[in-house]
Design a protein around this motif. Structure first.
Motif, PDB file in Angstrom:
ATOM      1  N   ALA A 101      68.228-110.474   1.388  1.00  0.00           N
ATOM      2  CA  ALA A 101      67.090-110.918   2.323  1.00  0.00           C
ATOM      3  C   ALA A 101      67.391-112.323   2.829  1.00  0.00           C
ATOM      4  N   LEU A 102      67.985-113.091   2.022  1.00  0.00           N
ATOM      5  CA  LEU A 102      68.612-114.334   2.658  1.00  0.00           C
ATOM      6  C   LEU A 102      69.540-113.843   3.877  1.00  0.00           C
ATOM      7  N   GLY A 103      70.455-113.074   3.538  1.00  0.00           N
ATOM      8  CA  GLY A 103      71.489-112.522   4.960  1.00  0.00           C
ATOM      9  C   GLY A 103      70.662-112.069   6.076  1.00  0.00           C
ATOM     10  N   PHE A 104      69.822-111.164   5.722  1.00  0.00           N
ATOM     11  CA  PHE A 104      68.975-110.644   6.478  1.00  0.00           C
ATOM     12  C   PHE A 104      67.985-111.850   7.384  1.00  0.00           C
ATOM     13  N   LEU A 105      67.579-112.897   6.803  1.00  0.00           N
ATOM     14  CA  LEU A 105      67.209-114.100   7.578  1.00  0.00           C
ATOM     15  C   LEU A 105      67.836-114.860   8.225  1.00  0.00           C
ATOM     16  N   GLY A 106      69.379-114.594   8.045  1.00  0.00           N
ATOM     17  CA  GLY A 106      70.459-115.490   9.071  1.00  0.00           C
ATOM     18  C   GLY A 106      71.159-116.344   7.839  1.00  0.00           C
ATOM     19  N   ALA A 143      73.593-116.253   5.803  1.00  0.00           N
ATOM     20  CA  ALA A 143      74.749-115.642   4.958  1.00  0.00           C
ATOM     21  C   ALA A 143      75.732-116.706   4.896  1.00  0.00           C
ATOM     22  N   ALA A 144      76.610-116.615   3.578  1.00  0.00           N
ATOM     23  CA  ALA A 144      77.620-117.588   3.512  1.00  0.00           C
ATOM     24  C   ALA A 144      78.526-117.714   4.566  1.00  0.00           C
ATOM     25  N   ASP A 145      79.036-116.495   5.238  1.00  0.00           N
ATOM     26  CA  ASP A 145      79.988-116.522   6.491  1.00  0.00           C
ATOM     27  C   ASP A 145      79.086-115.823   7.283  1.00  0.00           C
ATOM     28  N   PRO A 146      78.695-116.338   8.390  1.00  0.00           N
ATOM     29  CA  PRO A 146      77.878-115.212   9.375  1.00  0.00           C
ATOM     30  C   PRO A 146      79.059-114.375  10.111  1.00  0.00           C
ATOM     31  N   GLY A 147      80.310-114.826  10.198  1.00  0.00           N
ATOM     32  CA  GLY A 147      81.119-113.853  10.918  1.00  0.00           C
ATOM     33  C   GLY A 147      81.532-112.433  10.203  1.00  0.00           C
ATOM     34  N   ALA A 148      81.356-112.784   8.816  1.00  0.00           N
ATOM     35  CA  ALA A 148      82.038-111.634   8.048  1.00  0.00           C
ATOM     36  C   ALA A 148      80.718-110.343   7.801  1.00  0.00           C
ATOM     37  N   ALA A 149      81.337-109.337   7.372  1.00  0.00           N
ATOM     38  CA  ALA A 149      80.415-108.259   7.217  1.00  0.00           C
ATOM     39  C   ALA A 149      79.500-108.476   5.767  1.00  0.00           C
ATOM     40  N   ASN A 150      78.309-108.394   5.984  1.00  0.00           N
ATOM     41  CA  ASN A 150      77.297-108.537   4.944  1.00  0.00           C
ATOM     42  C   ASN A 150      76.015-107.494   5.081  1.00  0.00           C
ATOM     43  N   TRP A 151      75.898-106.920   3.986  1.00  0.00           N
ATOM     44  CA  TRP A 151      74.608-105.735   4.069  1.00  0.00           C
ATOM     45  C   TRP A 151      73.277-106.135   4.451  1.00  0.00           C
ATOM     46  N   GLY A 152      73.056-107.419   4.138  1.00  0.00           N
ATOM     47  CA  GLY A 152      71.968-108.059   4.495  1.00  0.00           C
ATOM     48  C   GLY A 152      71.816-108.511   6.011  1.00  0.00           C
ATOM     49  N   GLN A 153      72.903-109.057   6.334  1.00  0.00           N
ATOM     50  CA  GLN A 153      73.108-109.424   7.676  1.00  0.00           C
ATOM     51  C   GLN A 153      73.295-108.329   8.729  1.00  0.00           C
ATOM     52  N   MET A 154      73.781-107.099   8.243  1.00  0.00           N
ATOM     53  CA  MET A 154      73.842-105.999   9.249  1.00  0.00           C
ATOM     54  C   MET A 154      72.572-105.292   9.500  1.00  0.00           C
ATOM     55  N   MET A 155      71.596-105.565   8.693  1.00  0.00           N
ATOM     56  CA  MET A 155      70.123-105.059   8.882  1.00  0.00           C
ATOM     57  C   MET A 155      69.414-105.774   9.789  1.00  0.00           C
ATOM     58  N   ASN A 156      69.762-107.262   9.816  1.00  0.00           N
ATOM     59  CA  ASN A 156      69.208-108.114  10.791  1.00  0.00           C
ATOM     60  C   ASN A 156      69.734-107.917  12.329  1.00  0.00           C
ATOM     61  N   GLU A 157      71.160-107.772  12.243  1.00  0.00           N
ATOM     62  CA  GLU A 157      71.907-107.721  13.574  1.00  0.00           C
ATOM     63  C   GLU A 157      71.505-106.504  14.133  1.00  0.00           C
ATOM     64  N   ASN A 158      71.140-105.248  13.507  1.00  0.00           N
ATOM     65  CA  ASN A 158      71.119-103.967  14.138  1.00  0.00           C
ATOM     66  C   ASN A 158      69.628-103.548  14.141  1.00  0.00           C
ATOM     67  N   ARG A 159      68.709-104.268  13.621  1.00  0.00           N
ATOM     68  CA  ARG A 159      67.477-103.994  13.632  1.00  0.00           C
ATOM     69  C   ARG A 159      66.567-103.483  15.224  1.00  0.00           C
ATOM     70  N   LEU A 160      67.195-104.009  16.330  1.00  0.00           N
ATOM     71  CA  LEU A 160      66.621-103.626  17.634  1.00  0.00           C
ATOM     72  C   LEU A 160      67.175-102.378  17.813  1.00  0.00           C
ATOM     73  N   GLY A 161      68.241-101.981  17.402  1.00  0.00           N
ATOM     74  CA  GLY A 161      68.822-100.453  17.907  1.00  0.00           C
ATOM     75  C   GLY A 161      68.428 -99.579  16.792  1.00  0.00           C
ATOM     76  N   LEU A 162      67.470 -99.695  15.604  1.00  0.00           N
ATOM     77  CA  LEU A 162      67.086 -98.737  14.775  1.00  0.00           C
ATOM     78  C   LEU A 162      66.727 -97.548  15.320  1.00  0.00           C
ATOM     79  N   ALA A 163      66.150 -97.218  16.280  1.00  0.00           N
ATOM     80  CA  ALA A 163      65.590 -96.062  17.014  1.00  0.00           C
ATOM     81  C   ALA A 163      66.983 -95.294  17.576  1.00  0.00           C
ATOM     82  N   THR A 164      67.981 -96.032  18.082  1.00  0.00           N
ATOM     83  CA  THR A 164      69.228 -95.701  18.832  1.00  0.00           C
ATOM     84  C   THR A 164      70.044 -95.130  18.004  1.00  0.00           C
ATOM     85  N   GLN A 165      70.243 -96.100  16.928  1.00  0.00           N
ATOM     86  CA  GLN A 165      71.533 -95.892  16.010  1.00  0.00           C
ATOM     87  C   GLN A 165      70.985 -96.113  14.469  1.00  0.00           C
ATOM     88  N   PRO A 166      70.252 -95.234  13.944  1.00  0.00           N
ATOM     89  CA  PRO A 166      69.757 -95.677  12.728  1.00  0.00           C
ATOM     90  C   PRO A 166      70.488 -96.179  11.692  1.00  0.00           C
TER      91      PRO A 166
END
Length: 283
Positions: free
Chosen positions: A220-225, A227-250
């Motif tokens: 949840a903290l990663g989703f809210l931005g 994350a310990a390393d904003p440039g690294a892959a993070n499951w929570g951060q991935m949800m936030n980064e791609n939420r606008l494209g959920l309908a296009t690429q779920p």
């Protein structure tokens, strides 16, 4: 005294043997171990690098397509598990240690010490865990991993303390504890040698539950931005980064959600199995 203390010392191996025979715990342990192994070794087999561009944004290139920057979703999921799992495990361990210390000391001390400690504990319980973390993280830019571990661990401590105190209250008045006190043993030794070994089952069940909450909170903290390393892959951060494209690429959102869901299911099954075994042992 030797005959009295030998029984508690023999209990933990029996408890673990029974736990492994319990279907719910065995399934949960298997699922949890598989997710952990995936997080550790999957980066070795990722088709692309962690931040490597694989194609156009939100395309169908690769097994699960690409994300908002054109990075391979499968590779990002493979790389995104280690950090979040390590932080969750360390935060859970910290919260358990602090919570057990507070709860056992309160139960063993009794009297006004117990009242003061637990009333302060109740004040902390009144605040949602994520709220306490956000209050601090909003003042920290790009928080270090140890900051997140500390915040999540401290947020668990009051909840663990309440459970630990409840379990310890049923043990501190038992005969083998009274006998140890009568022999003049130090309080610290009585707690470590007599009280804690008899709390193994309930505390392990609580640890499984806290681990479930840890990964949810860290994600949840990663989703809210945060994350310990904003440039690294993070499951929570991935949800936030791609939420606008959920309908296009779920899959850019659903893949990390599924990984978190599978892990929490595994840890919940483990916690439920341990709780059932502890209840049978108490009966």
């Amino acid at each position: 005294m030797t005959a009295i203390t030998s029984t508690p010392a023999a209990a933990p191996p029996s408890f673990f043997r029974r736990a492994l025979k319990q279907k719910r715990f065995a399934v949960g342990l298997t699922v949890t171990v598989l997710v952990v192994l995936f997080a550790i070794f999957a980066p070795l087999f990722a088709p692309y690098g962690e931040n490597e561009t694989a194609g156009p944004p939100y395309s169908s290139v690769g097994v699960l397509g690409t994300d908002y920057l054109g990075q391979d979703v499968l590779s990002r999921v493979m790389y995104g598990g280690v950090g979040i799992l390590v932080i969750s495990v360390l935060a859970t361990a910290l919260g358990m240690v602090l919570g057990i210390l507070i709860g056992v000391v309160a139960a063993y001390s009794g009297g006004w010490w117990d009242e003061v400690i637990m009333r302060l504990n109740d004040v902390l319980l009144a605040f949602p865990q994520i709220l306490l973390a956000l209050v601090v993280l909003t003042a920290v830019e790009n928080p270090a991993p140890w900051v997140i571990i500390l915040l999540v661990g401290l947020s668990h401590a009051p909840r663990v303390a309440r459970v630990a105190r409840g379990v310890a209250l049923g043990i501190v008045s038992r005969d083998f504890v009274v006998a140890a006190e009568a022999l003049g043993e130090k309080r610290s030794r009585v707690i470590l040698a007599e009280v804690l070994p008899n709390m193994t089952g309930p505390l392990l069940a609580e640890a499984g539950l806290r681990l479930t909450y840890s990964i949810g909170l860290v994600a949840a903290l990663g989703f809210l931005g945060f994350a310990a390393d904003p440039g690294a892959a993070n499951w929570g951060q991935m949800m936030n980064e791609n939420r606008l494209g959920l309908a296009t690429q779920p899959w850019s959102v659903m893949a990390p959600v599924l990984m978190i869901a599978i892990f929490t299911i595994g840890t919940n099954l483990m916690a439920d199995g341990l709780a059932q075994i502890s209840q049978k042992r108490a009966d």
